[in-house]
Structures are given as C-alpha cells and as structure tokens.
Write an enzyme that holds these catalytic residues in place. Structure first.
Site, PDB file in Angstrom:
ATOM      1  N   GLY A 135     -34.885 -45.676  50.260  1.00  8.52           N
ATOM      2  CA  GLY A 135     -36.311 -46.080  50.348  1.00  8.52           C
ATOM      3  C   GLY A 135     -36.676 -46.771  48.900  1.00  8.52           C
ATOM      4  O   GLY A 135     -35.790 -46.818  48.032  1.00  8.52           O
ATOM      5  N   SER A 136     -37.760 -46.712  48.686  1.00  9.39           N
ATOM      6  CA  SER A 136     -38.444 -47.208  47.404  1.00  9.39           C
ATOM      7  C   SER A 136     -38.663 -46.409  46.573  1.00  9.39           C
ATOM      8  O   SER A 136     -38.707 -45.044  46.810  1.00  9.39           O
ATOM      9  CB  SER A 136     -39.918 -47.960  47.847  1.00  9.39           C
ATOM     10  OG  SER A 136     -40.563 -46.959  48.213  1.00  9.39           O
ATOM     11  N   ALA A 137     -38.650 -46.650  45.484  1.00  8.63           N
ATOM     12  CA  ALA A 137     -38.866 -45.785  44.284  1.00  8.63           C
ATOM     13  C   ALA A 137     -40.176 -45.118  44.195  1.00  8.63           C
ATOM     14  O   ALA A 137     -40.201 -43.659  44.006  1.00  8.63           O
ATOM     15  CB  ALA A 137     -38.603 -46.503  42.810  1.00  8.63           C
ATOM     16  N   GLY A 195     -39.381 -42.081  46.532  1.00  5.88           N
ATOM     17  CA  GLY A 195     -38.536 -41.270  46.312  1.00  5.88           C
ATOM     18  C   GLY A 195     -39.397 -40.165  45.105  1.00  5.88           C
ATOM     19  O   GLY A 195     -38.726 -38.906  45.186  1.00  5.88           O
ATOM     20  N   GLU A 242     -31.718 -42.650  47.043  1.00  3.50           N
ATOM     21  CA  GLU A 242     -30.953 -43.895  46.903  1.00  3.50           C
ATOM     22  C   GLU A 242     -32.333 -44.848  47.204  1.00  3.50           C
ATOM     23  O   GLU A 242     -32.760 -44.896  47.896  1.00  3.50           O
ATOM     24  CB  GLU A 242     -30.223 -44.478  48.211  1.00  3.50           C
ATOM     25  CG  GLU A 242     -29.205 -43.171  48.648  1.00  3.50           C
ATOM     26  CD  GLU A 242     -28.158 -42.748  47.444  1.00  3.50           C
ATOM     27  OE1 GLU A 242     -27.790 -43.651  46.624  1.00  3.50           O
ATOM     28  OE2 GLU A 242     -27.718 -41.586  47.632  1.00  3.50           O
TER      29      GLU A 242
HETATM   30  P1  NAD Z   1     -39.998 -47.006  51.972  1.00  2.95           P
HETATM   31  O1  NAD Z   1     -39.935 -45.930  50.772  1.00  2.95           O
HETATM   32  O2  NAD Z   1     -41.476 -47.373  52.095  1.00  2.95           O
HETATM   33  O3  NAD Z   1     -39.896 -46.020  53.179  1.00  2.95           O
HETATM   34  C1  NAD Z   1     -38.378 -45.193  53.401  1.00  2.95           C
HETATM   35  C2  NAD Z   1     -38.858 -44.359  54.359  1.00  2.95           C
HETATM   36  O4  NAD Z   1     -39.422 -43.232  53.542  1.00  2.95           O
HETATM   37  C3  NAD Z   1     -39.444 -44.657  55.695  1.00  2.95           C
HETATM   38  O5  NAD Z   1     -38.942 -43.745  56.520  1.00  2.95           O
HETATM   39  C4  NAD Z   1     -40.936 -44.184  55.433  1.00  2.95           C
HETATM   40  O6  NAD Z   1     -41.762 -43.827  56.425  1.00  2.95           O
HETATM   41  C5  NAD Z   1     -40.787 -42.966  54.579  1.00  2.95           C
HETATM   42  N1  NAD Z   1     -41.825 -42.649  53.580  1.00  2.95           N
HETATM   43  C6  NAD Z   1     -42.669 -43.230  53.274  1.00  2.95           C
HETATM   44  N2  NAD Z   1     -43.678 -42.796  52.516  1.00  2.95           N
HETATM   45  C7  NAD Z   1     -43.255 -41.361  52.511  1.00  2.95           C
HETATM   46  C8  NAD Z   1     -43.740 -40.306  52.070  1.00  2.95           C
HETATM   47  N3  NAD Z   1     -44.835 -40.176  50.999  1.00  2.95           N
HETATM   48  N4  NAD Z   1     -43.208 -39.163  52.128  1.00  2.95           N
HETATM   49  C9  NAD Z   1     -41.913 -39.061  52.934  1.00  2.95           C
HETATM   50  N5  NAD Z   1     -41.609 -40.425  53.618  1.00  2.95           N
HETATM   51  C10 NAD Z   1     -41.985 -41.357  53.276  1.00  2.95           C
HETATM   52  O7  NAD Z   1     -38.775 -48.055  51.632  1.00  2.95           O
HETATM   53  P2  NAD Z   1     -38.701 -49.173  52.708  1.00  2.95           P
HETATM   54  O8  NAD Z   1     -39.896 -50.244  52.181  1.00  2.95           O
HETATM   55  O9  NAD Z   1     -38.711 -48.943  54.091  1.00  2.95           O
HETATM   56  O10 NAD Z   1     -37.368 -49.808  52.123  1.00  2.95           O
HETATM   57  C11 NAD Z   1     -37.014 -50.648  51.285  1.00  2.95           C
HETATM   58  C12 NAD Z   1     -36.814 -49.897  49.905  1.00  2.95           C
HETATM   59  O11 NAD Z   1     -35.909 -49.211  50.199  1.00  2.95           O
HETATM   60  C13 NAD Z   1     -36.512 -50.775  48.827  1.00  2.95           C
HETATM   61  O12 NAD Z   1     -37.127 -50.341  47.607  1.00  2.95           O
HETATM   62  C14 NAD Z   1     -35.282 -50.886  48.486  1.00  2.95           C
HETATM   63  O13 NAD Z   1     -34.865 -51.223  47.481  1.00  2.95           O
HETATM   64  C15 NAD Z   1     -35.027 -49.370  48.926  1.00  2.95           C
HETATM   65  N6  NAD Z   1     -33.353 -49.463  49.342  1.00  2.95           N
HETATM   66  C16 NAD Z   1     -32.552 -48.815  48.603  1.00  2.95           C
HETATM   67  C17 NAD Z   1     -31.101 -48.739  49.010  1.00  2.95           C
HETATM   68  C18 NAD Z   1     -30.236 -47.942  48.156  1.00  2.95           C
HETATM   69  O14 NAD Z   1     -29.023 -47.479  48.689  1.00  2.95           O
HETATM   70  N7  NAD Z   1     -30.249 -47.541  46.895  1.00  2.95           N
HETATM   71  C19 NAD Z   1     -30.808 -49.297  50.112  1.00  2.95           C
HETATM   72  C20 NAD Z   1     -31.738 -50.154  50.966  1.00  2.95           C
HETATM   73  C21 NAD Z   1     -33.074 -50.049  50.364  1.00  2.95           C
END
Ligand code: NAD
Length: 481
Positions: free
Chosen positions: A213-215, A218, A236
């Site tokens: 997910g997003s930085a 993370g 990731e």
């Molecule tokens: P996001 O960070 O918003 O959400 C990812 C997951 O985390 C979701 O299941 C969400 O519900 C959960 N989440 C959100 N806030 C949380 C918290 N505070 N605590 C625990 N869990 C929480 O990411 P997104 O918008 O769904 O995805 C897009 C992002 O993912 C982009 O930044 C993209 O670059 C990244 N991404 C990375 C890779 C990689 O392999 N490096 C691959 C695909 C996407």
C-alpha cells in the site's frame, strides 16, 4: 440501512453499487485471529505436499473462474478488461513461481556435521511464523495480496486477509476460491474493513503483517510495530519513480514514446512502478516529447468493457480523482497537458504533463496519470535528479549504450532498474521491492518466500556424544562422596 461500519463498493466508472457488507469490529478481528491461531498447527503439520495440493487446486479454481474473476476486477477497479485478465493470469502464475521460490530460498538441506567425530548431521529447515495478517491495496486487488498469500500458505502460515476497502468484492471472491480449493477452515480468514480494521489487525496477536500500500500507511504500521520488534513486518510501498532519457537514437522514437506513455499512464497511473518524473537532456529530445504528446492525446480512455478496449480506465474513485486534481493543480510548473476530469461526476482523468524544471516540487507519489518533466544538462545531473526522492522503487533509462546504462545502474537508488523498457515492467519470477520510503528491505515476489518463514539450524545425532573439552576430566568415581 447500512450502519457506520458498513462497507460499500462502488463501480467507479458508472457510480453504481457493486457490493456492500459490514466492516469487522475489533472483537471480530480478535475472533478471526483466534480461529487462525487454532488452525495453523494442523496446516503446517499436514506437510508440504498436502499444502501444495491445496495451493495447486486454488490455481485450478482461478483458471476455471478466470472470466468472472477478471470481470469483477474490472468492475470494482475500473481498469480495462484486458488488463484485469492479465491480473488473473498473474494470480494463477504465482502458484508455480512460489513453489519454486519456496524450494530454492527456504527449502531444507542436510549435510554431515564435519566437526563431529561421531557422525552427526547438520540440518537447515524453515518454519512458518504462525499467524500473519495480509493487507492489500486496491490497484491490483487480487495479484498483490495473492503475492503474499500464496507463499505464506506454502510455508505453513495461517492468514488474516484484509482487502482494500475499495475492493472488498474481489477480496471475497478470492477467499471463496481458496475455500473451493479445499483450504481448511480458519487457515485463511477474510476480514473486511478500512483503515480502522487494518489498525486493529496490526494491533492483534499475530506473528507479523505483510503489507502492500501507500508509504504513509506503511509508516503508520511501522510505528505500531515499533513496540513489538519480534513480529515480522514486510512493507511494499509506493514510489516517485524517474524515467531518464539520454542519447536516444531518433530511429527508436516511436518505441521510446510508447515506453514513456506506458511508464506514466498505464493503469491510469495507478501502478506503484509508474514513472512520475521524466528527466531529459535539455534541448535534445523535443521530437520525443512531441511524439509522447501525440500519443497521450490519442490514448483511449473508457469504461472497462468498452469496444474497442481502452488503453486506460478511470482512477479508483471520485475522491481519488479530486485529490489528484487538487495536488496536481498545486504544482505551479509549465502545463504541457492539463490533468482534467473527462466526464462530469466520474473519475476519468486525461493524462497530465507539467514541466517543473527548476521548481521545488513535493517529493510525493501522485497515484494517477500525471507526469512531471525535468530538464537537466548533464548525465550526472540526470542521475542526481533521479535520486532526488525519499522513495526508491523503480527507475529506467531510455537511450544510451551499455556503458551509460551501467553508470545509471550504479548510480540509481531503486529496487527495479530497467533499460529501454518501461519503469513498470517487472519480471514475475524476480524479486520485487524498493528502498527508502518504498520498502523496508523485505522484497516481495520471488523473495516473498524469505519473509514467510524463518530458518532453523540444527545439529542432530542418534545418540548423545561430545568430545571431552579441556579442564573437564572424567570423574574417577560417580556417586556418594
Ligand atoms: P493504502 O495505504 O491506502 O491502503 C492499503 C491497505 O492498508 C488497505 O487495505 C487499507 O485499508 C489499509 N490501511 C489504510 N490505512 C491503514 C492504517 N492506518 N492501518 C492499517 N491499515 C491501513 O494504499 P492503496 O491506496 O490501497 O494502494 C495504493 C498504494 O499502494 C500506492 O501508494 C502504491 O504505490 C502502493 N503499491 C505498492 C506496491 C508495491 O509492491 N510496492 C504495489 C501496489 C501498490
């Protein structure tokens, strides 16, 4: 009426309701963790062959349901059907890649323990962590969580899988395929919900968490995990990826323009590896830029099932589109193509390109079809500009010869470094991960096996024996003083 912790999934390209359900409460998360905890020892002790049979049955189930699976991914994300089909193909292909990676990277081996005169054996074997949570993103709602799930199950873990709150239907569909494949109850617990549920999962009594997910999310997870350093955390995350053009032979203009467009705008820019910054040799590549603009202007943008199939669809939601328009609008460079909403009330965006040469621009990931152009005058400056980011996911060089590419490769701080190929082309049987804000040195894909198990080193013999150490003479008598 749905309550406050209900989830609604909306088809982004027409605004209609696709799925609704409840988000898991903290008590439900705890109950799911307890079920996974109870199921895990049986799953591990069933043995590798039994686990592989289930994982291969999952692959067969994916292939049998490939059409409806792809349609659902396209409906829920808004990505073109052709692209959703490639995602389903990746889900199926992940199985044999993970079987091979497990054997190669976390397999077992035995050898004579040379220091032992009585013929002991030294052994290396791996054990699963136990119960792991998997948090998925929305952009590849099947392939990316699957990239954690398959290797983690092969290793013998039990899982809590929380799909993105934007793609709960795909998550539920995929969990259903595991059930059809015969995965024992409790080994994969589906937990629906948004950030609140994700935080509850991160706080729960698991042995680790595998996140894509997003930085910012993370980083929040890393803070939560700081109190429990014994638990595994694999992150990731996103990128602010550079694509450098240097010494490009004009004979390759057409291919190069396609590479730029694909790097920046594939999946409507919603790939972690998409190029966000195009770094060019000042004054040298105007023809390429013209070719990119001509291509960008003609890209088909449409709903997933349109005929002819579009190059890209909408972004995932109106909220995401609003955020992108606001953040791109705050970058006061020279607009070459504006990022625009194509259809009122829907999140279709046109590709945006802005020249930011000489400007100080926030080092953030804009997760949409938006490319920033930077002109520099030397290759060293190009490398410095490419690395001028806290992220480090992907980078590519377009043009040059092998010597130039080797300079680029040496200088680049990224986990994926490509030459004359898009930033978003990664081999499925290679490791995949980034440095800086892009990851915490636990690369996924082929190396996912590494973070799904821990090594146990043993020295083993049938009978007790040890050479007598100096100063430990045998007692003359044993017994009563
Ligand atoms: P996001 O960070 O918003 O959400 C990812 C997951 O985390 C979701 O299941 C969400 O519900 C959960 N989440 C959100 N806030 C949380 C918290 N505070 N605590 C625990 N869990 C929480 O990411 P997104 O918008 O769904 O995805 C897009 C992002 O993912 C982009 O930044 C993209 O670059 C990244 N991404 C990375 C890779 C990689 O392999 N490096 C691959 C695909 C996407």
């Amino acid at each position: 009426m749905p309550g406050s912790d209900s989830l609604r999934s909306i088809r982004p390209y027409d605004g209609t309701l696709l799925w609704q359900g409840a988000a898991a409460s903290e008590a439900e998360v705890a109950a799911a963790v307890a079920r996974a905890r109870a199921a895990q020892p049986g799953w591990f002790s069933a043995g590798l062959e039994a686990r592989l049979a289930v994982v291969r049955a999952f692959k067969a189930a994916v292939e049998a349901e490939a059409d409806s699976f792809a349609r659902l991914i396209a409906e829920e994300t808004g990505k073109p059907l052709w692209e959703a089909k490639t995602e389903v193909g990746s889900v199926a292909a992940k199985v044999e890649i993970s079987v091979q990676a497990h054997a190669e990277r976390t397999g077992s081996r035995e050898a004579p323990f040379k220091a032992d005169p009585a013929g002991a054996t030294q052994a290396l074997r791996h054990k699963p962590h136990g119960v792991l949570a998997v948090l998925g993103p929305y952009n590849f709602p099947a392939h990316l969580p699957n990239g954690h799930i398959v290797p983690a199950l092969i290793a013998g873990n039990a899982l809590l899988f929380k799909p993105s709150e934007l793609t709960p239907a795909v998550g539920a569909f995929m969990a259903g395929l595991w059930a059809k494949a015969g995965l024992p109850q409790g080994v994969l617990e589906l937990v629906q919900g948004a950030g609140h549920t994700g935080r509850a999962l991160a706080a729960a009594e698991t042995d680790g968490l595998l996140f894509t997910g997003s930085a910012p999310t993370g980083a929040a997870l890393a803070r939560q995990f700081a109190e429990t350093p014994h638990r595994m955390l694999a992150l990731e995350m996103g990128g602010n990826n550079p694509l450098v053009v240097w010494d490009l032979d004009e004979a390759h203009l057409e291919a190069a323009a396609l590479i730029v467009a694909q790097s920046a705008f594939l999946s409507a820019g919603q790939r972690c590896t998409c190029a966000r910054r195009l770094i060019v040799q000042d004054g040298a590549h105007d023809k390429l830029l013209d070719a990119v603009l001509a291509l960008a202007d003609g890209l088909l943008i449409d709903q997933p099932f349109a005929d002819p199939q579009p190059f890209m669809g909408c972004v995932v939601s109106n909220q995401a589109a609003d955020g992108l328009l606001a953040r791109a609008g705050a970058i006061h460079g020279k607009t070459i193509r504006p990022l625009l909403r194509l259809r009122e009330g829907l999140p279709f965006l046109t590709p945006g390109i802005v020249d930011v040469t000489g400007l100080s621009v926030p080092d953030e990931e804009l997760f949409g079809p938006f490319l920033q152009l930077v002109r520099v005058s030397s290759f060293d400056e190009a490398i410095a500009a490419a690395n001028a980011t806290r992220f480090g996911l992907s980078a590519a060089l377009l043009g040059g010869d092998r010597a130039l590419y080797e300079r680029f490769w040496m200088g680049s701080r990224a986990g994926v470094v490509n030459w004359n190929r898009p930033t978003n082309g990664a081999a499925s049987n290679a490791p995949f991960g980034g440095v800086g804000l892009s990851g915490n040195h636990r690369p996924s894909a082929y190396y996912a096996a590494d973070y799904c198990a821990w090594p146990v080193a043993s020295v083993e013999a049938d009978v007790p024996f040890i050479a007598r150490p100096p100063g430990a003479a045998a007692p003359k008598t044993i017994g009563v003083r």
